[in-house]
Design a protein around this motif. Structure first.
Motif, PDB file in Angstrom:
ATOM      1  N   ALA A   1     -43.795  46.788 -54.283  1.00 31.43           N
ATOM      2  CA  ALA A   1     -43.576  48.504 -54.442  1.00 31.43           C
ATOM      3  C   ALA A   1     -42.882  48.947 -55.646  1.00 31.43           C
ATOM      4  CB  ALA A   1     -42.871  49.034 -53.239  1.00 31.43           C
ATOM      5  N   ASP A   2     -43.322  50.077 -56.278  1.00 33.15           N
ATOM      6  CA  ASP A   2     -42.713  50.736 -57.254  1.00 33.15           C
ATOM      7  C   ASP A   2     -41.872  51.700 -56.571  1.00 33.15           C
ATOM      8  OD1 ASP A   2     -42.618  51.882 -59.872  1.00 33.15           O
ATOM      9  OD2 ASP A   2     -43.278  53.587 -58.744  1.00 33.15           O
ATOM     10  N   LEU A   3     -40.533  52.182 -57.177  1.00 32.43           N
ATOM     11  CA  LEU A   3     -39.617  52.999 -56.881  1.00 32.43           C
ATOM     12  C   LEU A   3     -39.525  54.171 -57.689  1.00 32.43           C
ATOM     13  CD1 LEU A   3     -36.611  53.222 -57.930  1.00 32.43           C
ATOM     14  CD2 LEU A   3     -36.471  51.119 -56.723  1.00 32.43           C
ATOM     15  N   SER A   4     -38.941  55.316 -57.107  1.00 35.78           N
ATOM     16  CA  SER A   4     -38.432  56.466 -57.663  1.00 35.78           C
ATOM     17  C   SER A   4     -37.218  56.752 -57.080  1.00 35.78           C
ATOM     18  CB  SER A   4     -39.399  57.802 -57.584  1.00 35.78           C
ATOM     19  OG  SER A   4     -40.715  57.380 -58.082  1.00 35.78           O
ATOM     20  N   VAL A   5     -36.318  57.352 -57.974  1.00 38.57           N
ATOM     21  CA  VAL A   5     -35.022  57.936 -57.664  1.00 38.57           C
ATOM     22  C   VAL A   5     -34.568  59.039 -58.484  1.00 38.57           C
ATOM     23  CG1 VAL A   5     -32.526  57.245 -57.287  1.00 38.57           C
ATOM     24  CG2 VAL A   5     -34.307  55.626 -56.948  1.00 38.57           C
ATOM     25  N   TYR A   6     -34.315  60.032 -57.767  1.00 38.25           N
ATOM     26  CA  TYR A   6     -33.928  61.478 -58.518  1.00 38.25           C
ATOM     27  C   TYR A   6     -32.809  62.040 -57.820  1.00 38.25           C
ATOM     28  CZ  TYR A   6     -38.007  60.925 -61.110  1.00 38.25           C
ATOM     29  OH  TYR A   6     -39.239  60.508 -61.861  1.00 38.25           O
TER      30      TYR A   6
END
Length: 164
Positions: free
Chosen positions: A83-88
């Motif tokens: 999986a690729d991740l995003s965090v904001y």
């Protein structure tokens, strides 16, 4: 005392997720996207993040202050365990441990959803982000030179990974 909770995001969180994502776009520290997004865009994105590709919301005092997601790395079945991740994180909430809480919950969610590895892409100049990722067990894989364009300039992108 305020308590941070991390939970699966709901459709009621989409506006807050959009606002935080647009801050990331405006701040030019977390994405190569340069145009802020609208609600229709984020609703479509959210609908594509079900089953294994979860979206988590960090909630403090009934307010979403950050979010993270597992994203498809590739459409090829050979990569189904990656999986690729995003965090904001909301601007006013950065540096308060919210990213750590989100990444811990994301690890657990990824394992539960049968991922064995998470990859991410960050800017080499985003030292705060890299510090968080390293603290959470990610290692630098390499730098993709001139990977994208932002504000009419080529931008390098660092690849990091974590085995679960």
């Amino acid at each position: 005392m305020s308590t941070l909770t991390v939970r699966l995001a709901t459709s009621g969180d989409i506006e807050a997720i959009l606002q935080i994502y647009n801050q990331g776009i405006e701040d030019r520290i977390a994405t190569l996207e340069t145009e802020v997004k609208d609600l229709a865009y984020m609703e479509k994105w959210f609908q594509e993040h079900h089953t294994r590709y979860a979206v988590l919301a960090a909630v403090l005092n009934a307010e979403v202050v950050g979010w993270a997601s597992l994203n498809p790395y590739s459409h090829r079945c050979a990569y189904s365990g990656v999986a690729d991740l995003s965090v904001y994180i909301d601007r006013k909430s950065r540096g308060q441990g919210i990213g750590t809480s989100l990444l811990l919950a994301l690890d657990s969610t990824a394992k539960k959803n049968r991922f064995h590895k998470i990859v991410l892409y960050t800017f080499p100049f985003n030292q705060n982000g890299q510090g968080l990722y390293r603290k959470m067990g990610y290692r630098e894989v390499g730098v993709l030179e001139k990977q994208g364009v932002m504000d009419n300039k080529y931008i390098d992108v660092m690849v990091m990974e974590k085995m679960l």
